[in-house]
Scaffold this motif. Sequence first.
Motif, mmCIF file in Angstrom:
data_model
loop_
_atom_site.group_PDB
_atom_site.id
_atom_site.type_symbol
_atom_site.label_atom_id
_atom_site.label_comp_id
_atom_site.label_asym_id
_atom_site.label_seq_id
_atom_site.Cartn_x
_atom_site.Cartn_y
_atom_site.Cartn_z
ATOM 1 N N SER A 1 -39.619 -42.170 -13.770
ATOM 2 C CA SER A 1 -38.440 -42.974 -14.075
ATOM 3 C C SER A 1 -37.565 -42.268 -15.117
ATOM 4 N N ALA A 2 -38.200 -41.786 -16.177
ATOM 5 C CA ALA A 2 -37.455 -41.080 -17.223
ATOM 6 C C ALA A 2 -36.829 -39.803 -16.674
ATOM 7 N N SER B 1 -35.955 -39.230 -13.610
ATOM 8 C CA SER B 1 -34.835 -39.626 -12.740
ATOM 9 C C SER B 1 -33.562 -39.791 -13.558
ATOM 10 N N THR B 2 -33.686 -40.411 -14.727
ATOM 11 C CA THR B 2 -32.537 -40.588 -15.615
ATOM 12 C C THR B 2 -32.020 -39.245 -16.104
ATOM 13 N N GLY C 1 -30.229 -37.461 -13.353
ATOM 14 C CA GLY C 1 -28.925 -38.094 -13.168
ATOM 15 C C GLY C 1 -27.920 -37.650 -14.204
ATOM 16 N N GLU C 2 -28.351 -37.574 -15.458
ATOM 17 C CA GLU C 2 -27.465 -37.156 -16.540
ATOM 18 C C GLU C 2 -27.023 -35.713 -16.371
ATOM 19 N N THR D 1 -27.295 -40.115 -8.810
ATOM 20 C CA THR D 1 -28.400 -41.052 -8.932
ATOM 21 C C THR D 1 -29.490 -40.634 -7.967
ATOM 22 N N GLN E 1 -33.776 -41.368 -7.389
ATOM 23 C CA GLN E 1 -35.004 -42.042 -7.811
ATOM 24 C C GLN E 1 -36.215 -41.199 -7.437
#
Length: 110
Positions: free
Chosen positions: A92-93, A95-96, A99-100, A105, A107
């Motif tokens: 999850s982290a 993925s963020t 994205g940044e 985006t 997942q």
Amino acid sequence: MTESEFLVAAEATLAALEAALERANDNDELDVECSRRGNVLEIEFIDNGSKIIVNSQAPMQELWIAAKSGGFHYKLKEGVWRNTRDDSEFFSALSTMVGEQGGTTLQLKP
């Protein structure tokens, strides 16, 4: 956990991550190039040249991430890689972070 068990879990995680990112690249979801040298996975974002480095640290039994947003350490707890500071989940982290740095985006999942 023994060192052997850690190495198997870390290798499986790095291989799954690399495969997921390559699929995203092949599906035109993300413009990224992955290169793997032993326990180090380098993720390069083609559009801006930034990188995320993921590697395993057997002596500490941790996965480490180095990204623009900082450095993070993850330990395997009950089958889930958890941040040693805030208990966030690895995929999850990441993925963020992807994205940044990648501007999309995505997942990622274990």
